[in-house]
Scaffold this motif. Structure first.
Motif, PDB file in Angstrom:
ATOM      1  N   LEU A 153       1.150  -1.240   0.252  1.00 40.07           N
ATOM      2  CA  LEU A 153      -0.146   0.319   0.146  1.00 40.07           C
ATOM      3  C   LEU A 153       1.117   0.839  -0.625  1.00 40.07           C
ATOM      4  N   ALA A 154       1.727   1.208   0.756  1.00 46.50           N
ATOM      5  CA  ALA A 154       3.007   2.128   1.119  1.00 46.50           C
ATOM      6  C   ALA A 154       3.656   2.591  -0.561  1.00 46.50           C
ATOM      7  N   ASP A 188       2.433   1.942  -3.503  1.00 46.19           N
ATOM      8  CA  ASP A 188       1.563   2.499  -3.995  1.00 46.19           C
ATOM      9  C   ASP A 188       1.264   3.501  -3.883  1.00 46.19           C
ATOM     10  N   PHE A 189       0.591   4.235  -3.075  1.00 43.31           N
ATOM     11  CA  PHE A 189       0.601   5.549  -2.677  1.00 43.31           C
ATOM     12  C   PHE A 189       1.887   6.768  -3.185  1.00 43.31           C
ATOM     13  N   CYS A 193       1.992   9.626  -6.087  1.00 40.79           N
ATOM     14  CA  CYS A 193       2.252  11.002  -5.820  1.00 40.79           C
ATOM     15  C   CYS A 193       3.819  11.133  -6.835  1.00 40.79           C
TER      16      CYS A 193
END
Length: 236
Positions: A214-215, A217-218, A222
């Motif tokens: 998840l980190a 992907d985020f 960005c």
């Protein structure tokens, strides 16, 4: 301080194998197998020779030392990214595919993180990948040095995310530290920050691999959003 001289296995012509002797690609393939199975610390010319049932002379015919062997191994890793043709695919799709494949490749071959930045990446597969990324960002609309800054920004993001992940895995194993133990410690040590602790409990997945994915992907979104917004800014 004396400036270090540039040296690379790629600046001299590869030697042809002796009659019935080992080929260079056989030596590199065996080195990759050793690195993948036992890690960087286990690789030695002696051990590689034993794996190939060959004497040191056969190895040194193709590579002068262990550093040259590692250069060859590193170039093989750059060849594993498998990104789409930049002329046939949107720049964001190419960049996204590169980022995910780069992450997966490093996780599959964690020893490579100790070579990136310390070994020259001037082999044919490194150049081919660099040119694919160059054409990707030219196609996106970047010009001049921004083409290469965009590529290095993306590459640096992936390295910055994955190297700590690999380091943590080496230290604590695939599953990491028991999340319940972590939460108990945080409750005690972070008692002055109840809102932050509540956020942690509610939003951070207990499974470390899920949290890391998840980190990644985020952060990747960005980075790509930031690069895209850069394209729309007027040049001064």
């Amino acid at each position: 301080m004396t400036q270090q001289q540039f040296s690379s296995v790629w600046i001299r012509e590869p030697r042809q194998p002796k009659a019935a002797g080992l080929r260079r690609d056989q030596i590199v393939a065996a080195a990759l197998e050793l690195l993948d199975s036992e890690g960087m610390g286990a690789l030695s010319m002696r051990k590689l020779g034993a794996k190939l049932d060959a004497g040191a002379t056969s190895l040194y015919w193709h590579v002068r030392n262990k550093d040259e062997l590692l250069e060859l191994a590193l170039d093989e890793i750059w060849g594993l990214m498998g990104i789409p043709d930049p002329e046939q695919t949107s720049w964001r799709e190419v960049a996204t595919t590169f980022a995910y494949n780069f992450r997966a490749t490093m996780l599959d071959h964690p020893w490579v993180t100790s070579l990136i930045g310390t070994m020259p990446s001037v082999g044919p597969k490194a150049f081919a990948l660099s040119d694919q990324l160059r054409r990707t960002f030219i196609g996106a609309g970047f010009t001049g040095v921004d083409v290469y800054l965009a590529s290095s920004t993306l590459t640096s993001y992936v390295l910055g995310q994955v190297i700590p992940e690999i380091t943590a895995t080496k230290a604590f194993g695939e599953k990491g530290i028991d999340p319940e133990i972590v939460i108990e410690a945080m409750d005690e040590l972070g008692a002055d920050y109840p809102e932050m602790l509540a956020d942690y409990r509610e939003t951070i997945p207990a499974d470390q691999q899920t949290a890391r994915a998840l980190a990644f992907d985020f952060g990747l979104l960005c980075v790509l959003d930031g690069l895209e917004s850069r394209l729309h800014q007027p040049h001064k």
